[in-house]
Design an enzyme around this catalytic site. Structure first.
Site, PDB file in Angstrom:
ATOM      1  N   TRP A   1      -2.896  -2.495  -1.680  1.00 46.06           N
ATOM      2  CA  TRP A   1      -2.486  -3.861  -2.008  1.00 46.06           C
ATOM      3  C   TRP A   1      -3.278  -4.729  -1.054  1.00 46.06           C
ATOM      4  O   TRP A   1      -3.027  -4.740   0.160  1.00 46.06           O
ATOM      5  CB  TRP A   1      -0.981  -4.013  -1.802  1.00 46.06           C
ATOM      6  CG  TRP A   1      -0.405  -5.322  -2.229  1.00 46.06           C
ATOM      7  CD1 TRP A   1      -0.113  -5.707  -3.508  1.00 46.06           C
ATOM      8  CD2 TRP A   1      -0.055  -6.424  -1.394  1.00 46.06           C
ATOM      9  NE1 TRP A   1       0.425  -6.968  -3.517  1.00 46.06           N
ATOM     10  CE2 TRP A   1       0.460  -7.451  -2.240  1.00 46.06           C
ATOM     11  CE3 TRP A   1      -0.110  -6.662  -0.035  1.00 46.06           C
ATOM     12  CZ2 TRP A   1       0.917  -8.665  -1.754  1.00 46.06           C
ATOM     13  CZ3 TRP A   1       0.342  -7.880   0.447  1.00 46.06           C
ATOM     14  CH2 TRP A   1       0.838  -8.860  -0.404  1.00 46.06           C
TER      15      TRP A   1
ATOM     16  N   GLU B   1      18.024 -17.300  -7.836  1.00 49.43           N
ATOM     17  CA  GLU B   1      17.640 -15.951  -8.243  1.00 49.43           C
ATOM     18  C   GLU B   1      17.053 -15.962  -9.644  1.00 49.43           C
ATOM     19  O   GLU B   1      16.053 -15.297  -9.926  1.00 49.43           O
ATOM     20  CB  GLU B   1      18.837 -15.014  -8.151  1.00 49.43           C
ATOM     21  CG  GLU B   1      18.605 -13.602  -8.643  1.00 49.43           C
ATOM     22  CD  GLU B   1      17.494 -12.859  -7.910  1.00 49.43           C
ATOM     23  OE1 GLU B   1      17.020 -13.357  -6.863  1.00 49.43           O
ATOM     24  OE2 GLU B   1      17.059 -11.808  -8.406  1.00 49.43           O
TER      25      GLU B   1
ATOM     26  N   GLU C   1       8.488 -14.557 -11.053  1.00 49.94           N
ATOM     27  CA  GLU C   1       7.750 -13.396 -10.535  1.00 49.94           C
ATOM     28  C   GLU C   1       7.336 -12.425 -11.637  1.00 49.94           C
ATOM     29  O   GLU C   1       6.407 -11.637 -11.445  1.00 49.94           O
ATOM     30  CB  GLU C   1       8.534 -12.668  -9.459  1.00 49.94           C
ATOM     31  CG  GLU C   1       9.772 -11.932  -9.901  1.00 49.94           C
ATOM     32  CD  GLU C   1      10.395 -11.151  -8.742  1.00 49.94           C
ATOM     33  OE1 GLU C   1       9.670 -10.634  -7.878  1.00 49.94           O
ATOM     34  OE2 GLU C   1      11.629 -11.062  -8.700  1.00 49.94           O
TER      35      GLU C   1
ATOM     36  N   LYS D   1      13.335 -14.625 -10.523  1.00 50.49           N
ATOM     37  CA  LYS D   1      13.106 -13.596 -11.545  1.00 50.49           C
ATOM     38  C   LYS D   1      12.090 -14.087 -12.566  1.00 50.49           C
ATOM     39  O   LYS D   1      11.135 -13.402 -12.898  1.00 50.49           O
ATOM     40  CB  LYS D   1      14.423 -13.253 -12.248  1.00 50.49           C
ATOM     41  CG  LYS D   1      15.384 -12.417 -11.455  1.00 50.49           C
ATOM     42  CD  LYS D   1      15.052 -10.941 -11.389  1.00 50.49           C
ATOM     43  CE  LYS D   1      14.299 -10.487 -10.190  1.00 50.49           C
ATOM     44  NZ  LYS D   1      14.653 -10.845  -8.855  1.00 50.49           N
TER      45      LYS D   1
ATOM     46  N   CYS E   1       0.844  -1.207   0.000  1.00 49.67           N
ATOM     47  CA  CYS E   1       0.000   0.000   0.000  1.00 49.67           C
ATOM     48  C   CYS E   1       0.874   1.250   0.000  1.00 49.67           C
ATOM     49  O   CYS E   1       1.975   1.255   0.506  1.00 49.67           O
ATOM     50  CB  CYS E   1      -0.880   0.031   1.249  1.00 49.67           C
ATOM     51  SG  CYS E   1      -2.000  -1.331   1.361  1.00 49.67           S
TER      52      CYS E   1
ATOM     53  N   ASN F   1      -1.785   1.629   5.819  1.00 49.26           N
ATOM     54  CA  ASN F   1      -0.900   0.586   5.294  1.00 49.26           C
ATOM     55  C   ASN F   1      -0.534  -0.287   6.483  1.00 49.26           C
ATOM     56  O   ASN F   1      -0.077   0.214   7.501  1.00 49.26           O
ATOM     57  CB  ASN F   1       0.361   1.230   4.679  1.00 49.26           C
ATOM     58  CG  ASN F   1       1.315   0.193   4.115  1.00 49.26           C
ATOM     59  OD1 ASN F   1       0.958  -0.980   4.000  1.00 49.26           O
ATOM     60  ND2 ASN F   1       2.515   0.606   3.776  1.00 49.26           N
ATOM     61  N   GLY F   2      -0.766  -1.592   6.374  1.00 49.82           N
ATOM     62  CA  GLY F   2      -0.444  -2.491   7.487  1.00 49.82           C
ATOM     63  C   GLY F   2      -1.589  -3.452   7.735  1.00 49.82           C
ATOM     64  O   GLY F   2      -2.492  -3.586   6.914  1.00 49.82           O
TER      65      GLY F   2
ATOM     66  N   HIS G   1      18.162 -36.414  -7.308  1.00 52.19           N
ATOM     67  CA  HIS G   1      17.428 -36.772  -6.086  1.00 52.19           C
ATOM     68  C   HIS G   1      15.954 -36.375  -6.179  1.00 52.19           C
ATOM     69  O   HIS G   1      15.332 -36.044  -5.178  1.00 52.19           O
ATOM     70  CB  HIS G   1      18.108 -36.120  -4.885  1.00 52.19           C
ATOM     71  CG  HIS G   1      19.541 -36.495  -4.770  1.00 52.19           C
ATOM     72  ND1 HIS G   1      19.965 -37.697  -4.250  1.00 52.19           N
ATOM     73  CD2 HIS G   1      20.656 -35.856  -5.185  1.00 52.19           C
ATOM     74  CE1 HIS G   1      21.290 -37.770  -4.324  1.00 52.19           C
ATOM     75  NE2 HIS G   1      21.730 -36.663  -4.883  1.00 52.19           N
TER      76      HIS G   1
ATOM     77  N   LYS H   1       6.604  -4.121  -4.155  1.00 52.71           N
ATOM     78  CA  LYS H   1       8.032  -3.852  -4.148  1.00 52.71           C
ATOM     79  C   LYS H   1       8.593  -3.957  -2.739  1.00 52.71           C
ATOM     80  O   LYS H   1       9.694  -4.455  -2.541  1.00 52.71           O
ATOM     81  CB  LYS H   1       8.311  -2.435  -4.686  1.00 52.71           C
ATOM     82  CG  LYS H   1       9.784  -2.080  -4.724  1.00 52.71           C
ATOM     83  CD  LYS H   1      10.561  -3.001  -5.628  1.00 52.71           C
ATOM     84  CE  LYS H   1      12.039  -2.699  -5.637  1.00 52.71           C
ATOM     85  NZ  LYS H   1      12.797  -3.704  -6.402  1.00 52.71           N
TER      86      LYS H   1
ATOM     87  N   ARG I   1       5.231   0.130  -6.035  1.00 55.25           N
ATOM     88  CA  ARG I   1       5.132  -0.684  -4.819  1.00 55.25           C
ATOM     89  C   ARG I   1       4.159  -1.849  -4.996  1.00 55.25           C
ATOM     90  O   ARG I   1       4.144  -2.778  -4.200  1.00 55.25           O
ATOM     91  CB  ARG I   1       4.686   0.175  -3.636  1.00 55.25           C
ATOM     92  CG  ARG I   1       5.678   1.253  -3.247  1.00 55.25           C
ATOM     93  CD  ARG I   1       5.040   2.318  -2.372  1.00 55.25           C
ATOM     94  NE  ARG I   1       4.576   1.791  -1.115  1.00 55.25           N
ATOM     95  CZ  ARG I   1       5.329   1.782   0.013  1.00 55.25           C
ATOM     96  NH1 ARG I   1       6.558   2.250  -0.031  1.00 55.25           N
ATOM     97  NH2 ARG I   1       4.862   1.324   1.149  1.00 55.25           N
TER      98      ARG I   1
HETATM   99  C1  AGP Z   1      12.714  -9.677  -5.680  1.00 56.00           C
HETATM  100  O1  AGP Z   1      12.696  -9.584  -7.101  1.00 56.00           O
HETATM  101  C2  AGP Z   1      11.362  -9.491  -5.055  1.00 56.00           C
HETATM  102  N1  AGP Z   1      10.786  -8.267  -5.463  1.00 56.00           N
HETATM  103  C3  AGP Z   1      11.337  -9.736  -3.566  1.00 56.00           C
HETATM  104  O2  AGP Z   1      11.688 -11.081  -3.364  1.00 56.00           O
HETATM  105  C4  AGP Z   1      12.281  -8.862  -2.695  1.00 56.00           C
HETATM  106  O3  AGP Z   1      13.617  -9.198  -2.943  1.00 56.00           O
HETATM  107  C5  AGP Z   1      11.968  -9.152  -1.215  1.00 56.00           C
HETATM  108  O4  AGP Z   1      10.647  -8.760  -0.959  1.00 56.00           O
HETATM  109  C6  AGP Z   1      12.913  -8.433  -0.248  1.00 56.00           C
HETATM  110  O5  AGP Z   1      12.775  -7.036  -0.393  1.00 56.00           O
HETATM  111  P1  AGP Z   1      13.867  -6.079   0.321  1.00 56.00           P
HETATM  112  O6  AGP Z   1      15.185  -6.390  -0.316  1.00 56.00           O
HETATM  113  O7  AGP Z   1      13.376  -4.699   0.050  1.00 56.00           O
HETATM  114  O8  AGP Z   1      13.848  -6.423   1.791  1.00 56.00           O
END
Ligand code: AGP
Length: 615
Positions: A73, A488, A495, A492, A2, A99-100, A511, A610, A27
């Protein structure tokens, strides 16, 4: 996550808030709304979908001297206009954005319903809004006491959970109130106007003078003044900071997407992360903000890294590098797991949190848990003034510049660059030789130019990516330092393209995961030169033998047998300490182009935020 923008001051509330919401779109959100104070009462406009739809609904009606706005959000309740913020109390007195997560909102709703308040939404936020109205209605007019502020503080004392809020009251056209507990809130101090926002991105177009609210603080704003107290009414001395990065860094420029821009910014962001951080003799790194001297660092006999998501993958790279070059045992924990696990740690453990945003609530909670147990804490962080940066005992800023794309790219390579420098620094405090240190510094300094070289393969990688955009499954496989990069790469791809991708240590294929291999499940192998190169190739042969497509990302000069790889992408040969950085660039471009080919929104992928400021 949010986003909040609140405004008080000149007759431009609507335009400042809409501009601010646009700057918070990265965000992640699913609806938005504004509420503006008018003589006739609170004027509310809400829309599901993009901020552009809210802007269209507002048309030219962008004035007003007092307002609050929000990008939502969804946590409680479906994505509907009724659930979008702002919420107005059923007596019409109070408007609120939040937000929260309010954990005890059900009990609040029961109590307020008995008191005659009604509810239009499924949200926890509306319960707090009506609670503020309830206390406001009961709060007597007492000389020297602010009725609206008192009612907000009383209500917040009943909240279990987290909040960042902005609130206005129909009886108080010259007052705006904000508060935070667990969800960031920043105060922007302008000329004849003041702004509240979830992060500085939303207000730097109006002012660079900011105050970062701390947990349990409440700010009372007028158009030319402000005061901060705690929720329990104790006054707080404000510290005014200057936002020092250039706001143009947070704009798209000539790129198609922020993710693309941030991938191509990596030579610069990596350069900035190293600037001024090597010793004069060129044999080690230099950090200014660790707040730990050499002797204290030599006492450290274990390091625990805490993070989430991509940042957690950075920690895994750090584990390999610090154990390899500094010979210090390292543990890596998901922050969300550590904070509730009550792990036994010894007193010479150094705890390091890695977080791009510096606001991820699970990482913040884990950091606070470590501090509560008396551990020394550091933060590797990309957001100056963020909560994690301010609550750590020391740290290293990434200086990668604002990262707007939800999928983390330049922040990740910046983190693993800094982890490499930290491994060097710690190693040179112990038994890493001068010569080895000099070789590592030279290798690190070459990285920006090598990344520039890899980026020139963008078109080639786009061509490869398009061949695999129609698959619904994909494996990423690597050994040793390439295992975190495999994870990673999988994150990527999943997501931003929504392909089900998984990362594994290449040897793990046998395995179980090899059961997934067929013509419908390609595998990306990350095969760098070194002691496990031939074993990585053997794993690739196992995939090939089962008709699995093989995409090989390898170091130049590696001998890849004819016919093994369906597609090959090469990166410059380099010192092993920088292999993770160089091998990351192709997987970023690969996922970016696959997602584009699939028509996905690479900057605002579905369901994602974000900065995750809810548990
Ligand atoms: C990564 O591409 C994602 N957007 C997500 O996993 C992100 O890395 C994670 O939420 C941690 O965020 P931060 O580094 O701001 O703590």
């Amino acid at each position: 996550m949010c986003g909040i923008v609140g405004y008080i001051g000149r007759d431009r509330a609507g335009s400042v808030m809409v501009d601010g919401l646009k700057r918070l779109e990265y965000r992640g959100y699913d609806s938005s709304g504004v509420a503006v104070w008018t003589e006739e009462g609170i004027k509310q406009t809400k829309r599901t979908g993009r901020v552009a739809e809210l802007e269209a609904a507002l048309g030219d009606d962008l004035g007003g001297t007092l307002g609050i706005s929000h990008t939502r959000w969804a946590t409680h309740g479906d994505v509907t206009e009724a659930n979008a913020h702002p919420h107005t109390s059923s007596d019409g007195k109070i408007a609120l954005v939040h937000n929260g997560v309010i954990e005890n909102y059900v009990g609040m709703k029961t109590f307020l319903t008995e008191k005659g308040y009604t509810f239009q939404s499924q949200t926890d936020t509306e319960a707090l809004c009506n609670l503020i109205a309830y206390h406001y209605a009961k709060e007597p007019e007492v000389a020297g006491k602010n009725r609206f502020l008192e009612s907000v503080r009383k209500s917040l004392r009943h909240v279990e959970g987290t909040y960042g809020i902005a609130a206005l009251c129909t009886d108080c056209p010259g007052e705006l109130i904000g508060a935070r507990k667990g969800s960031p809130l920043i105060l922007g101090l302008g000329e004849g106007e003041n702004i509240l926002a979830s992060d500085a991105n939303a207000l730097t177009h109006c002012t660079r003078n900011v105050v970062y609210l701390e947990d349990n603080e409440v700010v009372h704003l007028t158009d030319d003044d402000f005061s901060i107290t705690t929720v329990s009414s104790k006054s707080v001395e404000a510290v005014i900071h200057q936002v020092d990065w250039d706001t143009s860094e947070a704009e798209l420029g000539d790129y198609d997407h922020f993710m693309q821009k941030e991938i191509f910014e990596q030579p610069t962001s990596l350069e900035n992360g190293m600037r001024g951080r090597f010793s004069d003799d060129g044999s080690t790194a230099v950090f200014g903000g660790l707040n730990l001297n050499s002797q204290e660092l030599r006492q450290v006999d274990r390091i625990l890294f805490l993070a989430c998501g991509t940042a957690w993958h950075s920690c895994l790279v750090a584990e390999y590098l610090i154990e390899r070059f500094a010979r210090i045992p390292v543990e890596v924990e998901y922050a969300s797991e550590f904070r509730y696990r009550n792990a036994p740690l010894d007193k010479n453990t150094l705890v390091i949190a890695i977080s791009q945003s510096g606001e991820t609530i699970d990482t913040l909670g884990a950091l606070r848990e470590a501090k509560r147990k008396g551990y020394r804490t550091l933060a590797i962080n990309n957001s100056v003034g963020s909560t994690i940066a301010r609550e750590s005992d020391g740290g290293i800023y990434q200086h990668a510049g604002p990262e707007i794309g939800v999928a983390s790219t330049k922040a990740f390579t910046s983190q693993i660059m800094i982890c490499a420098m930290l491994a060097l620094y710690l190693g040179r405090l112990r038994d890493l030789s001068y010569g080895d240190g000099v070789a590592i510094v030279k290798a690190l300094k070459k990285v920006p130019a090598q990344v520039e070289e890899i980026l020139k393969q963008n078109e080639k990688i786009a061509t490869v990516a398009k061949k695999y955009a129609s698959y619904e499954d994909c494996l990423f496989l690597g050994r040793q330092l390439m295992f975190p990069i495999a994870l990673e790469g999988a994150l990527k791809l999943k997501e931003i393209s929504y392909i089900h991708a998984e990362g594994y240590p290449a040897a793990e294929m046998k395995h179980g995961p090899i059961a997934l291999i067929s013509e419908d499940c390609p595998s990306v192998f990350l095969a760098t030169s070194g002691e496990v190169f031939s074993k990585s190739l053997a794993n690739a042969q196992e995939v090939k033998a089962r008709k699995g497509k093989v995409i090989c990302i390898a170091s130049e000069g590696c001998d890849i047998p004819e016919g093994l790889a369906d597609d090959t992408i090469l990166v410059p040969e380099c010192h092993e300490i920088v292999q993770p950085i160089l091998m990351t660039i192709p997987i970023q471009l690969f996922s970016y182009h696959v997602a584009l080919e699939r028509g996905c929104d690479v900057d605002k992928p579905r369901n994602l935020a974000k900065s995750v400021t809810v548990e």
